[in-house]
Design a protein around this motif. Structure first.
Motif, mmCIF file in Angstrom:
data_model
loop_
_atom_site.group_PDB
_atom_site.id
_atom_site.type_symbol
_atom_site.label_atom_id
_atom_site.label_comp_id
_atom_site.label_asym_id
_atom_site.label_seq_id
_atom_site.Cartn_x
_atom_site.Cartn_y
_atom_site.Cartn_z
ATOM 1 N N LEU A 1 0.935 -1.128 0.135
ATOM 2 C CA LEU A 1 -0.138 0.003 -0.039
ATOM 3 C C LEU A 1 1.048 1.291 0.162
ATOM 4 N N PRO A 2 1.462 1.601 -1.119
ATOM 5 C CA PRO A 2 2.478 2.660 -1.273
ATOM 6 C C PRO A 2 1.900 4.177 -0.709
ATOM 7 N N ASP A 3 0.908 4.349 -0.802
ATOM 8 C CA ASP A 3 0.189 5.560 -0.384
ATOM 9 C C ASP A 3 -0.553 5.539 0.820
ATOM 10 N N VAL A 4 -0.200 4.573 1.662
ATOM 11 C CA VAL A 4 -1.283 4.353 2.815
ATOM 12 C C VAL A 4 -1.009 5.373 3.766
ATOM 13 N N ALA A 5 -2.138 5.937 4.374
ATOM 14 C CA ALA A 5 -2.079 6.963 5.646
ATOM 15 C C ALA A 5 -3.014 6.550 6.712
ATOM 16 N N TRP A 6 -2.756 7.031 7.755
ATOM 17 C CA TRP A 6 -3.683 7.139 8.829
ATOM 18 C C TRP A 6 -4.068 8.260 9.284
ATOM 19 N N GLU A 7 -5.369 8.218 9.834
ATOM 20 C CA GLU A 7 -6.186 9.264 10.585
ATOM 21 C C GLU A 7 -6.220 8.970 11.654
ATOM 22 N N ARG A 8 -5.689 9.580 12.671
ATOM 23 C CA ARG A 8 -5.831 9.100 14.235
ATOM 24 C C ARG A 8 -7.248 9.786 14.632
ATOM 25 N N ARG A 9 -8.045 8.998 15.452
ATOM 26 C CA ARG A 9 -9.100 9.348 15.903
ATOM 27 C C ARG A 9 -9.386 9.492 17.143
ATOM 28 N N GLY A 10 -8.500 9.617 17.895
ATOM 29 C CA GLY A 10 -8.427 9.640 19.530
ATOM 30 C C GLY A 10 -7.104 9.151 19.970
ATOM 31 N N TYR A 11 -7.057 9.210 21.387
ATOM 32 C CA TYR A 11 -5.975 8.752 22.210
ATOM 33 C C TYR A 11 -6.434 8.381 23.695
ATOM 34 N N ASP B 1 -2.531 -4.457 16.232
ATOM 35 C CA ASP B 1 -3.249 -3.652 15.324
ATOM 36 C C ASP B 1 -4.633 -4.546 15.080
ATOM 37 N N MET B 2 -5.637 -3.895 15.297
ATOM 38 C CA MET B 2 -6.970 -4.565 14.929
ATOM 39 C C MET B 2 -7.759 -3.892 13.772
ATOM 40 N N TRP B 3 -8.272 -4.745 12.848
ATOM 41 C CA TRP B 3 -9.252 -4.431 11.734
ATOM 42 C C TRP B 3 -9.848 -5.473 11.122
ATOM 43 N N ASP B 4 -10.523 -5.068 10.272
ATOM 44 C CA ASP B 4 -11.502 -6.165 9.677
ATOM 45 C C ASP B 4 -11.010 -6.964 8.716
ATOM 46 N N LEU B 5 -10.587 -8.053 8.555
ATOM 47 C CA LEU B 5 -9.964 -8.743 7.443
ATOM 48 C C LEU B 5 -10.953 -9.107 6.289
ATOM 49 N N GLY C 1 -9.544 0.979 12.171
ATOM 50 C CA GLY C 1 -8.850 0.141 12.914
ATOM 51 C C GLY C 1 -8.542 0.593 14.451
ATOM 52 N N LEU C 2 -7.740 -0.115 15.320
ATOM 53 C CA LEU C 2 -7.472 0.205 16.427
ATOM 54 C C LEU C 2 -5.909 -0.294 16.671
ATOM 55 N N HIS C 3 -4.936 0.812 17.009
ATOM 56 C CA HIS C 3 -3.725 0.456 17.344
ATOM 57 C C HIS C 3 -3.625 0.292 18.917
ATOM 58 N N PRO D 1 -7.717 4.659 18.089
ATOM 59 C CA PRO D 1 -8.458 4.457 16.833
ATOM 60 C C PRO D 1 -8.121 5.471 15.676
ATOM 61 N N TYR D 2 -8.138 4.716 14.508
ATOM 62 C CA TYR D 2 -7.611 5.347 13.307
ATOM 63 C C TYR D 2 -8.604 4.755 11.988
ATOM 64 N N HIS D 3 -8.492 5.722 11.010
ATOM 65 C CA HIS D 3 -8.921 5.417 9.846
ATOM 66 C C HIS D 3 -8.027 5.339 8.916
ATOM 67 N N MET D 4 -7.593 4.272 8.207
ATOM 68 C CA MET D 4 -6.639 3.971 7.252
ATOM 69 C C MET D 4 -7.134 4.146 5.715
#
Length: 127
Positions: A58-68, A115-119, A99-101, A78-81
């Motif tokens: 995923l060469p252009d992968v990006a994460w948007e953090r949604r909390g701490y 790292d948790m996300w929906d396979l 997902g959730l780190h 929590p994040y949106h990738m």
């Protein structure tokens, strides 16, 4: 280094796809688990190798953090990738996952990450 600063450095390394920098944030015996795939890697070299492969996929992968959320030495982010997977036939496939780190910190370094996300959602988007 504060816990928040460590997490910020983790995501900064991910943002520029610097697997070596990300792996140096772990203890030498630190580990990462991809919960959805039931796979883990231990040690900085293995962590860097796994991340390099992920960044190629995923060469252009990006994460948007949604909390701490901090609870002692553990932090949940929590994040949106998003990213683009290139299928074997060359077709670009957009990927978007929530997902959730989960981070465990010991002595100012990462002891472990999960790292948790929906396979199933990931596979459906890959085509």
């Amino acid at each position: 280094m504060s816990q928040r600063a460590l997490i910020d450095r983790f995501y900064a390394a991910y943002a520029v796809r610097d697997a070596a920098a990300a792996s140096r944030l772990y203890h030498p015996d630190g580990w990462h688990e991809e919960v959805a795939m039931a796979k883990s890697r231990e040690g900085r070299d293995a962590l860097a190798k796994g991340l390099d492969g992920f960044f190629r996929m995923l060469p252009d992968v990006a994460w948007e953090r949604r909390g701490y959320i901090r609870a002692g030495d553990q932090i949940a982010v929590p994040y949106h990738m998003t990213g683009t997977f290139i299928a074997a036939d060359g077709t670009p496939r957009p990927i978007a996952l929530d997902g959730l780190h989960l981070f465990e910190i010991r002595d100012g370094l990462l002891a472990s990450t999960k790292d948790m996300w929906d396979l199933d959602l990931f596979k459906a988007q890959m085509g």
